[in-house]
Design a protein around this motif. Structure first.
Motif, PDB file in Angstrom:
ATOM      1  N   SER A 118     -14.075  18.248   4.946  1.00 24.09           N
ATOM      2  CA  SER A 118     -12.796  18.723   5.442  1.00 24.09           C
ATOM      3  C   SER A 118     -11.794  18.318   4.371  1.00 24.09           C
ATOM      4  CB  SER A 118     -12.438  18.072   6.776  1.00 24.09           C
ATOM      5  OG  SER A 118     -11.076  18.380   7.060  1.00 24.09           O
ATOM      6  N   ASN A 127     -17.522   9.497  11.841  1.00 32.27           N
ATOM      7  CA  ASN A 127     -16.333   9.650  12.673  1.00 32.27           C
ATOM      8  C   ASN A 127     -16.744   9.457  14.136  1.00 32.27           C
ATOM      9  OD1 ASN A 127     -13.906  10.454  13.745  1.00 32.27           O
ATOM     10  ND2 ASN A 127     -13.839  12.451  12.718  1.00 32.27           N
ATOM     11  N   THR A 157      -8.855  19.066   4.415  1.00 26.07           N
ATOM     12  CA  THR A 157      -7.633  18.786   5.171  1.00 26.07           C
ATOM     13  C   THR A 157      -7.248  17.312   5.052  1.00 26.07           C
ATOM     14  OG1 THR A 157      -8.574  20.350   6.763  1.00 26.07           O
ATOM     15  CG2 THR A 157      -6.642  19.101   7.479  1.00 26.07           C
ATOM     16  N   LYS A 158      -8.262  16.463   4.778  1.00 24.26           N
ATOM     17  CA  LYS A 158      -8.072  15.017   4.833  1.00 24.26           C
ATOM     18  C   LYS A 158      -7.706  14.467   3.449  1.00 24.26           C
ATOM     19  CE  LYS A 158      -9.549  15.588   9.072  1.00 24.26           C
ATOM     20  NZ  LYS A 158      -9.200  16.910   9.498  1.00 24.26           N
ATOM     21  N   ASP A 203     -21.675  15.320   5.246  1.00 27.11           N
ATOM     22  CA  ASP A 203     -20.227  15.474   5.343  1.00 27.11           C
ATOM     23  C   ASP A 203     -19.607  14.236   4.691  1.00 27.11           C
ATOM     24  OD1 ASP A 203     -17.540  15.410   6.147  1.00 27.11           O
ATOM     25  OD2 ASP A 203     -17.960  16.579   7.957  1.00 27.11           O
ATOM     26  N   SER A 236     -11.152  25.696   6.206  1.00 28.49           N
ATOM     27  CA  SER A 236     -11.039  24.411   6.909  1.00 28.49           C
ATOM     28  C   SER A 236     -12.384  23.702   6.774  1.00 28.49           C
ATOM     29  CB  SER A 236     -10.724  24.636   8.399  1.00 28.49           C
ATOM     30  OG  SER A 236     -11.845  25.238   9.045  1.00 28.49           O
ATOM     31  N   GLY A 237     -12.442  22.464   7.247  1.00 28.47           N
ATOM     32  CA  GLY A 237     -13.724  21.764   7.239  1.00 28.47           C
ATOM     33  C   GLY A 237     -14.739  22.475   8.123  1.00 28.47           C
ATOM     34  N   MET A 238     -14.298  22.917   9.315  1.00 32.78           N
ATOM     35  CA  MET A 238     -15.213  23.642  10.207  1.00 32.78           C
ATOM     36  C   MET A 238     -15.680  24.950   9.558  1.00 32.78           C
ATOM     37  SD  MET A 238     -15.695  21.631  12.725  1.00 32.78           S
ATOM     38  CE  MET A 238     -16.834  22.724  13.555  1.00 32.78           C
ATOM     39  N   SER A 270      -6.341  13.629  12.873  1.00 31.13           N
ATOM     40  CA  SER A 270      -6.506  13.853  11.436  1.00 31.13           C
ATOM     41  C   SER A 270      -6.447  12.508  10.709  1.00 31.13           C
ATOM     42  CB  SER A 270      -5.498  14.837  10.854  1.00 31.13           C
ATOM     43  OG  SER A 270      -6.070  15.438   9.695  1.00 31.13           O
ATOM     44  N   ARG A 299      -8.808   4.528  16.452  1.00 36.17           N
ATOM     45  CA  ARG A 299      -9.093   4.755  15.019  1.00 36.17           C
ATOM     46  C   ARG A 299      -7.793   4.846  14.249  1.00 36.17           C
ATOM     47  NH1 ARG A 299     -11.166  10.488  13.209  1.00 36.17           N
ATOM     48  NH2 ARG A 299      -8.913  10.750  12.994  1.00 36.17           N
ATOM     49  N   GLU A 308     -22.760  12.417   8.793  1.00 42.36           N
ATOM     50  CA  GLU A 308     -21.544  11.924   8.137  1.00 42.36           C
ATOM     51  C   GLU A 308     -21.769  10.446   7.815  1.00 42.36           C
ATOM     52  OE1 GLU A 308     -18.472  12.178  11.099  1.00 42.36           O
ATOM     53  OE2 GLU A 308     -18.527  14.370  11.177  1.00 42.36           O
ATOM     54  N   THR A 348     -10.093  13.199  19.376  1.00 43.55           N
ATOM     55  CA  THR A 348     -11.044  13.874  18.455  1.00 43.55           C
ATOM     56  C   THR A 348     -12.429  14.081  19.058  1.00 43.55           C
ATOM     57  OG1 THR A 348     -11.599  11.732  17.497  1.00 43.55           O
ATOM     58  CG2 THR A 348      -9.983  13.080  16.318  1.00 43.55           C
ATOM     59  N   TYR A 367     -18.017  13.977  13.925  1.00 45.50           N
ATOM     60  CA  TYR A 367     -16.748  14.507  14.423  1.00 45.50           C
ATOM     61  C   TYR A 367     -16.993  15.383  15.663  1.00 45.50           C
ATOM     62  CZ  TYR A 367     -12.753  17.691  14.543  1.00 45.50           C
ATOM     63  OH  TYR A 367     -11.696  18.453  14.951  1.00 45.50           O
TER      64      TYR A 367
HETATM   65  C1  3LM Z   1     -10.141  14.065  13.031  1.00 47.46           C
HETATM   66  N1  3LM Z   1     -11.494  15.657  11.842  1.00 47.46           N
HETATM   67  O1  3LM Z   1      -9.034  13.650  13.331  1.00 47.46           O
HETATM   68  P1  3LM Z   1     -11.117  20.704   9.758  1.00 47.46           P
HETATM   69  N2  3LM Z   1     -15.648  16.735   9.233  1.00 47.46           N
HETATM   70  C2  3LM Z   1     -15.064  15.576   9.559  1.00 47.46           C
HETATM   71  C3  3LM Z   1     -13.832  15.582  10.226  1.00 47.46           C
HETATM   72  O2  3LM Z   1     -13.288  14.400  10.542  1.00 47.46           O
HETATM   73  C4  3LM Z   1     -13.226  16.807  10.560  1.00 47.46           C
HETATM   74  C5  3LM Z   1     -13.869  18.002  10.200  1.00 47.46           C
HETATM   75  C6  3LM Z   1     -15.070  17.926   9.537  1.00 47.46           C
HETATM   76  C7  3LM Z   1     -10.343  15.467  12.562  1.00 47.46           C
HETATM   77  C8  3LM Z   1      -9.501  16.485  12.863  1.00 47.46           C
HETATM   78  S1  3LM Z   1      -9.252  16.580  15.542  1.00 47.46           S
HETATM   79  C9  3LM Z   1      -8.501  17.783  16.503  1.00 47.46           C
HETATM   80  C10 3LM Z   1      -8.510  16.597  13.937  1.00 47.46           C
HETATM   81  C11 3LM Z   1     -15.744  14.304   9.219  1.00 47.46           C
HETATM   82  C12 3LM Z   1     -11.907  16.877  11.288  1.00 47.46           C
HETATM   83  C13 3LM Z   1     -13.267  19.345  10.508  1.00 47.46           C
HETATM   84  O3  3LM Z   1     -11.708  21.981  10.214  1.00 47.46           O
HETATM   85  O4  3LM Z   1     -10.495  20.800   8.388  1.00 47.46           O
HETATM   86  O5  3LM Z   1     -10.219  20.069  10.776  1.00 47.46           O
HETATM   87  O6  3LM Z   1     -12.336  19.669   9.525  1.00 47.46           O
HETATM   88  O7  3LM Z   1     -11.151  13.315  13.033  1.00 47.46           O
END
Ligand code: 3LM
Length: 400
Positions: free
Chosen positions: A211, A164, A213-214, A189, A91-93, A343, A378, A160, A358, A117
Motif C-alpha cells: 500500500s 497489521n 498510501t502509507k 506485503d 491503491s494497496g487493495m 492509515s 495501534r 505481511e 481497521t 490487514y
Molecule cells: C490501515 N491499511 O490503517 P490501501 N496492506 C496493508 C495495509 O495496512 C493496507 C492495505 C494493504 C490501513 C488502511 S483502514 C480503513 C485504512 C498492510 C491498508 C490496503 O488500499 O492503499 O488502503 O491499502 O491499516
C-alpha cells in the motif's frame, strides 16, 4: 541518461529513489519528471498503433496500463525492492487484487497468514472463495501448521511482516523455502517495513506488494499501490490483473506525489523508527500500560528474528492498557497532538483501535483466534518533534 559519478559503484538507496530512470534532458531540463496528464497517446501512424497493440513496437497506448511517469516510478520501486520489474496501482487493495486475480484461478489454493490487514483478510476469506478459490488461513509462525496447509499443494502463499495490527514478525526466508518446496509463489506485503527496512525478494519471496498510501507516499495525501517481482510475472499482472480485471490504475498526479514521497523515504524511515522506539520505551515503562508490541524492544517475543530480518524495527507500536478497551477509548480521546485516524506511515502521528476500525470487518471469533484483542491500540509514529509526541502520550496516560 546521466553518467553516474563513479560508473562501477552501485548507487545507494536514496540516490536511486531520487534519480533512477529519469534524465532532465528528456524533458526540457525539468528537474522533476513532468506529470503526463493524459488518458491516451497519439500514434504516429495507423501501422505504428497496430504494432504497439501486437507488442511488436515499444510505446504508450492508453493510460489504464501505462503512462511515462508510472514507468519511472515502477523502475525506481523495482530497483529499491531488488526486483526486475514493478507495477503501479490505484491503491494497496488494487495492487493485491490485480496480483491475486492474475495468479489464482478457480480450484487453486491460497494459503494466508492469520494476521493481516482487515480488508485483505476479507478479500481472501470472503471475496476470492466466491470465484472458486480455496483459501486456507494458518499461523505462519507455526511451521508445522504451515507445512500441513501446503501438503496438498498451493498456488500462492501470502503474508505481511510486520503484520497489521499486532506487528507479529514472519520469517520470510523460512516461509519462502517451505512454500517453494510446495510449488507455491510467495507474495509478501511489505507495507509496514518498506524496502528501507527489508527486501523480501532478497530473502526468497517471488512478489512484493505495497500500500503506497502509507510510507512510500508518506504524507497522507494519496492512495496508491505497488507490485514488484520478476518481469514475466509483472507482465502478466499488468496485462491480465490491471488491464482486464481491476482497471485500477494510479493517476498521473498521484504518480507525481508518490515519486516525491519516495525521494525522502530513507530519511523519513530513520526518523519514524527512532521516534517509535522512544514511544515504545515510554509505554513499556508506564504503570497504566499492560503490554507493548514493538519489534525493537528486547521484550518483543520475536526480537531476534526482527533484528536479523529488518534493518530497523519500524514506525508502528501496538499496545494494551490496563482496563482494556474502556481505558483505550479514554486514552484516545485525551490525545491532543496525536490524531485519531486509520492509515499509517504519514508525517502525522496516528492512533486507531483495530477491533472496531481497521479489523472491524474480521469476525470477533477470527479476531480472537488471530491475536487481535479488543483492547489493542495501534500507533503510527509520525515525524513531529519526538518530545512533543512523547509529551502528548504521557499526558493522556497520566490522566487515565
Ligand atoms: C490501515 N491499511 O490503517 P490501501 N496492506 C496493508 C495495509 O495496512 C493496507 C492495505 C494493504 C490501513 C488502511 S483502514 C480503513 C485504512 C498492510 C491498508 C490496503 O488500499 O492503499 O488502503 O491499502 O491499516
Amino acid at each position: 541518461m546521466k553518467t553516474p559519478l563513479r560508473p562501477n559503484r552501485p548507487q545507494g538507496f536514496s540516490t536511486r529513489a531520487i534519480h533512477l530512470g529519469y534524465d532532465p534532458a528528456s524533458a526540457m531540463g525539468a528537474l522533476t519528471p513532468p506529470i503526463y496528464m493524459t488518458s491516451t497517446f497519439a500514434f504516429e501512424t495507423a501501422e505504428a498503433g497496430s504494432e504497439m497493440f501486437r507488442g511488436e513496437r515499444a510505446g504508450y497506448i492508453y493510460g489504464r496500463t501505462r503512462n511515462p511517469g508510472q514507468t519511472i516510478l515502477e523502475e525506481r520501486m523495482a530497483s529499491l525492492e531488488g526486483g526486475e520489474a514493478g507495477m503501479a496501482a490505484g491503491s494497496g487493495m488494487a495492487a493485491i487484487s490485480a496480483t491475486m486475480m492474475t495468479l489464482l484461478s478457480a480450484g487453486d489454493v491460497a494459503v494466508i497468514d492469520h494476521t493481516i490487514y482487515g480488508n485483505t483478510y476479507a478479500y481472501f476469506t470472503q471475496a476470492l472463495p466466491r470465484f472458486g478459490i480455496i483459501v486456507k488461513v494458518v499461523d505462519f509462525c507455526d511451521a508445522e501448521a504451515l507445512a500441513g496447509a501446503l501438503k496438498d499443494g498451493a498456488r500462492v502463499v501470502f503474508f505481511e511482516t510486520p503484520a497489521n495490527p499486532n506487528l507479529r514478525v514472519i520469517d520470510i526466508a523460512a516461509v519462502s523455502a517451505l512454500a517453494r518446496a510446495a510449488g507455491a509463489q510467495v507474495v509478501v506485503d511489505n507495507t509496514f517495513a518498506t524496502p528501507v527496512l527489508q527486501r523480501p525478494l532478497e530473502q526468497g519471496a517471488d512478489i512484493v506488494v505495497h500500500s503506497a498510501t502509507k510510507y512510500l507516499g508518506g504524507h497522507g495525501d494519496i492512495l496508491g499501490g505497488i507490485v514488484v517481482g520478476r518481469a514475466e510475472d509483472l507482465g502478466r499482472i499488468r496485462s491480465t490483473g490491471l488491464r482486464w480485471m481491476t482497471g485500477a490504475t494510479l493517476s498521473p498526479f498521484n504518480v507525481f506525489l508518490l515519486m516525491r514521497g519516495l525521494k525522502t523515504l530513507e530519511l523519513r524511515m530513520e526518523r519514524h523508527c527512532a521516534s517509535a522506539l522512544a514511544v515504545a520505551r515510554l509505554l513499556e515503562g508506564h504503570r497504566k500500560v499492560a503490554s507493548v508490541a514493538y519489534p525493537g524492544l528486547e521484550s518483543f517475543p520475536q526480537h531476534d528474528l526482527a533484528r536479523r530480518q529488518m534493518a530497523l524495527p519500524g514506525g508502528l507500536v501496538s499496545f494494551e492498557l490496563d482496563g482494556g478497551l474502556d481505558s483505550g477509548v479514554d486514552f484516545m480521546n485525551r490525545l491532543a497532538l496525536v490524531t485519531r485516524a486509520v492509515s499509517l506511515g504519514d508525517t502525522e502521528t496516528l492512533v486507531q483501535h483495530p477491533a472496531s476500525m481497521t479489523h472491524a470487518v474480521v469476525s470477533p471469533e477470527d479476531r480472537a483466534k488471530n491475536g487481535i484483542t479488543d483492547g489493542l491500540l495501534r500507533l503510527s509514529v509520525g515525524l513531529e518533534t519526538t518530545d512533543d509526541i512523547l509529551a502528548d502520550i504521557e499526558q493522556a496516560l497520566d490522566a487515565l
